[in-house]
Write a protein that holds these residues in place. Sequence first.
Motif, PDB file in Angstrom:
ATOM      1  N   UNK A 191       0.827  -1.200   0.000  1.00 20.81           N
ATOM      2  CA  UNK A 191       0.000   0.000   0.000  1.00 20.81           C
ATOM      3  C   UNK A 191       0.864   1.253   0.000  1.00 20.81           C
ATOM      4  N   UNK A 192       0.446   2.240  -0.795  1.00 24.15           N
ATOM      5  CA  UNK A 192       1.197   3.492  -0.868  1.00 24.15           C
ATOM      6  C   UNK A 192       0.994   4.341   0.372  1.00 24.15           C
ATOM      7  N   UNK A 193      -0.166   4.203   1.000  1.00 22.01           N
ATOM      8  CA  UNK A 193      -0.460   4.948   2.221  1.00 22.01           C
ATOM      9  C   UNK A 193      -0.806   3.950   3.318  1.00 22.01           C
ATOM     10  N   UNK A 194      -0.184   4.096   4.467  1.00 24.90           N
ATOM     11  CA  UNK A 194      -0.469   3.264   5.629  1.00 24.90           C
ATOM     12  C   UNK A 194      -0.837   4.193   6.770  1.00 24.90           C
ATOM     13  N   UNK A 195      -2.001   3.962   7.368  1.00 25.21           N
ATOM     14  CA  UNK A 195      -2.441   4.789   8.488  1.00 25.21           C
ATOM     15  C   UNK A 195      -2.288   3.995   9.781  1.00 25.21           C
ATOM     16  N   UNK A 196      -1.684   4.628  10.751  1.00 25.06           N
ATOM     17  CA  UNK A 196      -1.531   4.030  12.079  1.00 25.06           C
ATOM     18  C   UNK A 196      -2.290   4.920  13.049  1.00 25.06           C
ATOM     19  N   UNK A 197      -3.223   4.339  13.762  1.00 26.30           N
ATOM     20  CA  UNK A 197      -3.991   5.127  14.728  1.00 26.30           C
ATOM     21  C   UNK A 197      -3.941   4.445  16.091  1.00 26.30           C
ATOM     22  N   UNK A 198      -4.209   5.212  17.109  1.00 28.57           N
ATOM     23  CA  UNK A 198      -4.210   4.673  18.455  1.00 28.57           C
ATOM     24  C   UNK A 198      -4.207   5.792  19.477  1.00 28.57           C
ATOM     25  N   UNK A 199      -4.168   5.415  20.706  1.00 31.55           N
ATOM     26  CA  UNK A 199      -4.185   6.378  21.806  1.00 31.55           C
ATOM     27  C   UNK A 199      -2.972   7.295  21.720  1.00 31.55           C
ATOM     28  N   UNK A 200      -3.107   8.443  22.358  1.00 25.70           N
ATOM     29  CA  UNK A 200      -2.013   9.415  22.377  1.00 25.70           C
ATOM     30  C   UNK A 200      -0.836   8.903  23.222  1.00 25.70           C
ATOM     31  N   UNK A 212      13.722   7.677   3.407  1.00 23.09           N
ATOM     32  CA  UNK A 212      13.635   8.948   2.698  1.00 23.09           C
ATOM     33  C   UNK A 212      12.490   8.933   1.693  1.00 23.09           C
ATOM     34  N   UNK A 213      11.989   7.755   1.369  1.00 18.10           N
ATOM     35  CA  UNK A 213      10.948   7.621   0.355  1.00 18.10           C
ATOM     36  C   UNK A 213       9.533   7.769   0.916  1.00 18.10           C
ATOM     37  N   UNK A 214       9.340   7.653   2.208  1.00 12.61           N
ATOM     38  CA  UNK A 214       8.000   7.665   2.799  1.00 12.61           C
ATOM     39  C   UNK A 214       7.891   8.815   3.795  1.00 12.61           C
ATOM     40  N   UNK A 215       6.919   9.701   3.561  1.00 19.30           N
ATOM     41  CA  UNK A 215       6.693  10.862   4.408  1.00 19.30           C
ATOM     42  C   UNK A 215       5.819  10.480   5.600  1.00 19.30           C
ATOM     43  N   UNK A 216       6.070  11.089   6.750  1.00 20.56           N
ATOM     44  CA  UNK A 216       5.237  10.897   7.935  1.00 20.56           C
ATOM     45  C   UNK A 216       4.396  12.150   8.134  1.00 20.56           C
ATOM     46  N   UNK A 270      -3.124  15.508  -2.666  1.00 18.68           N
ATOM     47  CA  UNK A 270      -2.301  16.062  -3.739  1.00 18.68           C
ATOM     48  C   UNK A 270      -1.086  16.796  -3.167  1.00 18.68           C
ATOM     49  N   UNK A 271      -1.288  17.474  -2.050  1.00 17.13           N
ATOM     50  CA  UNK A 271      -0.179  18.183  -1.410  1.00 17.13           C
ATOM     51  C   UNK A 271       0.763  17.247  -0.658  1.00 17.13           C
ATOM     52  N   UNK A 272       0.267  16.074  -0.309  1.00 10.01           N
ATOM     53  CA  UNK A 272       1.044  15.070   0.434  1.00 10.01           C
ATOM     54  C   UNK A 272       0.973  13.743  -0.316  1.00 10.01           C
ATOM     55  N   UNK A 273       1.642  13.647  -1.469  1.00 10.27           N
ATOM     56  CA  UNK A 273       1.509  12.442  -2.293  1.00 10.27           C
ATOM     57  C   UNK A 273       2.148  11.209  -1.649  1.00 10.27           C
ATOM     58  N   UNK A 274       1.596  10.044  -1.953  1.00 10.03           N
ATOM     59  CA  UNK A 274       2.172   8.807  -1.461  1.00 10.03           C
ATOM     60  C   UNK A 274       3.587   8.616  -2.037  1.00 10.03           C
ATOM     61  N   UNK A 275       4.386   7.815  -1.411  1.00 14.33           N
ATOM     62  CA  UNK A 275       4.109   6.976  -0.245  1.00 14.33           C
ATOM     63  C   UNK A 275       4.253   7.771   1.064  1.00 14.33           C
ATOM     64  N   UNK A 276       3.367   7.497   1.980  1.00 18.12           N
ATOM     65  CA  UNK A 276       3.424   8.195   3.260  1.00 18.12           C
ATOM     66  C   UNK A 276       2.774   7.372   4.360  1.00 18.12           C
ATOM     67  N   UNK A 277       3.094   7.741   5.575  1.00 17.66           N
ATOM     68  CA  UNK A 277       2.462   7.211   6.771  1.00 17.66           C
ATOM     69  C   UNK A 277       1.592   8.317   7.330  1.00 17.66           C
ATOM     70  N   UNK A 278       0.359   8.004   7.703  1.00 15.74           N
ATOM     71  CA  UNK A 278      -0.511   8.939   8.405  1.00 15.74           C
ATOM     72  C   UNK A 278      -0.625   8.477   9.839  1.00 15.74           C
TER      73      UNK A 278
END
Length: 75
Positions: free
Chosen positions: A19-28, A42-46, A67-75
């Motif tokens: 997946x080009x975008x991976x979202x990780x969620x959870x408690x603070x 260096x290839x994947x933005x956080x 569009x402003x934050x193109x993949x690959x990235x972690x959210x």
Amino acid sequence: MNYLPRTIQPVIEEASKFFKIVMVSGMRQVGKSTLLKQLSSDKRTIISFDDISSLEAAKSAPLQFLQLNPPPCFF
């Protein structure tokens, strides 16, 4: 401070292969950002939604946000 490996780490690494975008969620304050910094290259933005402006931009204009934050990235 030494990095402590998270049990979810192999799952995120595997998902990153497919997946080009991976979202990780959870408690603070549980180590999500630390984990992603450890896994990122260096290839994947956080992008953290702790930044209110990023969160609001993603909510109000999701396509423009991507569009402003193109993949690959972690959210």
